[in-house]
Design a protein around this motif. Sequence first.
Motif, PDB file in Angstrom:
ATOM      1  N   GLU A 148       0.826  -1.211   0.000  1.00 49.15           N
ATOM      2  CA  GLU A 148       0.000   0.000   0.000  1.00 49.15           C
ATOM      3  C   GLU A 148       0.861   1.261   0.000  1.00 49.15           C
ATOM      4  O   GLU A 148       0.663   2.177   0.782  1.00 49.15           O
ATOM      5  CB  GLU A 148      -0.969   0.005   1.189  1.00 49.15           C
ATOM      6  N   LYS A 149       1.824   1.305  -0.923  1.00 47.88           N
ATOM      7  CA  LYS A 149       2.716   2.464  -1.003  1.00 47.88           C
ATOM      8  C   LYS A 149       3.334   2.534  -2.387  1.00 47.88           C
ATOM      9  O   LYS A 149       3.455   1.528  -3.081  1.00 47.88           O
ATOM     10  CB  LYS A 149       3.822   2.362   0.043  1.00 47.88           C
ATOM     11  N   PRO A 150       3.742   3.742  -2.811  1.00 48.70           N
ATOM     12  CA  PRO A 150       4.494   3.869  -4.055  1.00 48.70           C
ATOM     13  C   PRO A 150       5.937   3.434  -3.825  1.00 48.70           C
ATOM     14  O   PRO A 150       6.487   3.621  -2.735  1.00 48.70           O
ATOM     15  CB  PRO A 150       4.410   5.367  -4.374  1.00 48.70           C
ATOM     16  N   LEU A 151       6.554   2.872  -4.853  1.00 42.25           N
ATOM     17  CA  LEU A 151       7.919   2.382  -4.744  1.00 42.25           C
ATOM     18  C   LEU A 151       8.898   3.389  -5.321  1.00 42.25           C
ATOM     19  O   LEU A 151       8.728   3.874  -6.443  1.00 42.25           O
ATOM     20  CB  LEU A 151       8.062   1.058  -5.494  1.00 42.25           C
ATOM     21  N   SER A 152       9.928   3.694  -4.567  1.00 37.13           N
ATOM     22  CA  SER A 152      11.062   4.443  -5.089  1.00 37.13           C
ATOM     23  C   SER A 152      12.026   3.450  -5.733  1.00 37.13           C
ATOM     24  O   SER A 152      11.894   2.223  -5.566  1.00 37.13           O
ATOM     25  CB  SER A 152      11.767   5.194  -3.968  1.00 37.13           C
ATOM     26  N   LEU A 153      13.022   3.954  -6.442  1.00 35.26           N
ATOM     27  CA  LEU A 153      14.016   3.059  -7.029  1.00 35.26           C
ATOM     28  C   LEU A 153      14.709   2.267  -5.922  1.00 35.26           C
ATOM     29  O   LEU A 153      14.969   1.066  -6.073  1.00 35.26           O
ATOM     30  CB  LEU A 153      15.029   3.855  -7.847  1.00 35.26           C
TER      31      LEU A 153
END
Length: 246
Positions: A148-153
């Motif tokens: 439930e979160k956006p992924l960074s590189l």
Amino acid sequence: MHLARLLAATCLGTLLSACQMLPGGSGRLEPQRHAWEHLKPGCQGETCPLVNIDTISFADEPQLNALINERLLRMTQDAPGSPLPASLESYEKDFLASAEPGWSSYLQAKVLEQHDNLVLVELSSYLFTGGAHGMPGRGFINYDRKLEKPLSLGDMLLPGQEEAFWKVAEQAHLRWLATNKLDQDPDFIKTWPFERTANVGLGYGAMLLKYDVYSIAPYSSGHPEIRIPYPQLNGILKPQYFPGRG
């Protein structure tokens, strides 16, 4: 000016729609589309300023909905650190209130792919406020539904593997140059060297690197896209982010 607007809308819609591939298993999110276009109040004719917004939301995904909205609002910033509009509606109102004839603003969000509990959203913008051409923008959201979160590189890569990732990306850039018959042009290579980008997407067929105009190629090249085949990311990308393993 009418032709420029038509090209802008066609470009945005085609690029986002043509790539909407949804491989993977069950449990896909079904986006709800919210689209509208408004002209400056009281204006008539082809040079009327306009705002065109085409975005999406999902039932039972408030974090993702809020993120899409925030990222679109960030794409309206015309200077680093400038305040964000309170909403897309308030942005539209303020833009049209001060817009001159011919000005236009387009904002779009659309699902690019879904696979392995991941939703890849592409964000797109185009702003014309005079001059030879407008300024387009692109961005990705890699949303992990399980976390439930956006992924960074950094979230995608194994610890300590960021430099290794960018070395693989440089090799992909060399292939991109060769594919576009630019590898034998020393002036192009000198003028437009490889750069890193914040727009990295976990596509199904390959990892995607999307570049802004004027980054690694002239404006006429649009938004260059470099693709990295997943086998080249063994030992670099976290195993759960290889398609089919999530």
